[in-house]
Motif scaffolding. Structure first.
Motif, PDB file in Angstrom:
ATOM      1  N   GLU A 102       0.818  -1.210   0.000  1.00 42.96           N
ATOM      2  CA  GLU A 102       0.000   0.000   0.000  1.00 42.96           C
ATOM      3  C   GLU A 102       0.853   1.262   0.000  1.00 42.96           C
TER       4      GLU A 102
ATOM      5  N   THR B  16      -3.953   0.752  -7.249  1.00 44.83           N
ATOM      6  CA  THR B  16      -3.608   0.657  -5.836  1.00 44.83           C
ATOM      7  C   THR B  16      -4.125  -0.692  -5.358  1.00 44.83           C
ATOM      8  N   ARG B  17      -3.782  -1.076  -4.146  1.00 40.52           N
ATOM      9  CA  ARG B  17      -4.287  -2.351  -3.629  1.00 40.52           C
ATOM     10  C   ARG B  17      -5.807  -2.366  -3.563  1.00 40.52           C
ATOM     11  N   ASN B  18      -6.413  -1.210  -3.420  1.00 43.35           N
ATOM     12  CA  ASN B  18      -7.877  -1.159  -3.368  1.00 43.35           C
ATOM     13  C   ASN B  18      -8.513  -1.555  -4.690  1.00 43.35           C
TER      14      ASN B  18
END
Length: 336
Positions: free
Chosen positions: A144, A186-188
């Motif tokens: 992240e 992003t990790r999201n």
């Protein structure tokens, strides 16, 4: 005038420096038949990528049955080189605020910045010799705290065994195709989805003079364009702050290995593109980018039979080509 070749292979070589010579090509455990659902990995549909490069499922099955040591890529065509292996991974981008795209100009300064980003992203790359019967490839994503990153795929002209192979002199110019998922992640953003359709593989025309089917201007407007056989130039466009316009020219321009009736050699086509560029009435300093529109009727491993069955002697208009062949755009931002 001397062409300015952009050494994208240099960036790839930097990956090999930080890997030990014992690092081997992906084993079966890194492939699977079901997309991964873990939030710390991302999955790419390898079949969709190798289909873009001229492979079919039959090629992969034949290769598997004959043993991995006998992997054979599609035969080179007049308009395409056989990609024998690919690198796929997540590159953390710190050197720019926008993602790399198919129209990003890989200038010397840009490549130097990319080298740094690749060196910091080696843990998120995998390599595969083609063809493969596996459908999905899964690799780790950056943490992240990494910031912006995007998925990158690079096609090589040799069977890679270890990353350090890229540092060998005989593999200079080995990068012949490249593709970017043209957005930051992003990790999201990582979930159950599978990438593939949005990873467009394009010829690395400004990296290697051996890449077939190329027609593109150079990033320096005063440098010679890059043209190799076999390609059909069906249009040229220029973009200014006012928008995009079509340049005047006698299209289509059919480029073959040597000149003949109705066709030009690569060197003759370069002169033709120079003439089209010089005839643009806009001040060169106002030109933001130049685009060459192309088709590839000689790419028998990928194009439709309706396209590949066309004959040079019967082509009179651009619609003869664009109505049955895929059109590819090669855009370069101009450095004046």
């Amino acid at each position: 005038m001397k062409n300015k070749r952009l050494d994208f292979t240099t960036a790839m070589k930097m990956i090999g420096i930080v890997f030990t010579a014992g690092l081997i090509v992906l084993g079966c455990k890194q492939f699977n038949d079901d997309p991964a659902e873990r939030s710390d990995t991302i999955t790419v549909d390898v079949q969709k990528i190798q289909n873009q490069l001229g492979y079919t499922k039959a090629d992969a099955v034949k290769s598997q049955n004959s043993g991995s040591s006998n992997i054979s890529p599609p035969t080179d065509t007049d308009a395409s080189n056989a990609v024998r292996s690919i690198l796929i991974g997540a590159m953390v981008v710190t050197s720019r605020s926008t993602p790399y795209t198919s129209t990003t100009a890989l200038t010397e300064a840009e490549v130097e910045n990319m080298e740094d980003d690749l060196l910091n992203s080696v843990n998120y790359f995998k390599m595969i010799n083609l063809p493969t019967t596996s459908t999905y490839l899964t690799f780790d994503v950056p943490p992240e705290t990494a910031g912006n990153w995007q998925v990158v795929a690079v096609g090589l002209d040799f069977d890679i065994s270890v990353f350090d192979d890229l540092s060998k002199e005989e593999h200079d110019g080995a990068v012949i195709y490249a593709g970017f998922v043209e957005r930051f992640f992003t990790r999201n953003d990582v979930g159950d989805g599978v990438l593939g359709d949005d990873l467009l593989m394009k010829r690395a025309c400004l990296n290697s003079e051996t890449v077939k089917g190329c027609a593109t201007y150079n990033v320096d407007i005063n440098d010679d364009p890059v043209v190799t056989a076999a390609v059909e130039i069906v249009g040229v466009q220029y973009t200014t702050s006012s928008g995009t316009e079509d340049a005047s020219g006698d299209f289509p321009i059919l480029v073959r290995s040597s000149s003949g009736t109705g066709v030009l050699s690569p060197s003759e086509a370069i002169e033709e593109l120079i003439g089209i560029r010089d005839a643009i009435t806009v001040d060169p300093a106002e030109i933001i980018s130049l685009t060459v529109l192309t088709t590839h009727m000689k790419n028998t491993s990928l194009e439709s039979s309706a396209c590949t069955s066309l004959l040079d002697a019967n082509i009179d208009t651009t619609s003869d080509l664009t109505s049955v062949c895929d059109t590819q755009e090669y855009t370069v931002p101009i450095v004046n």
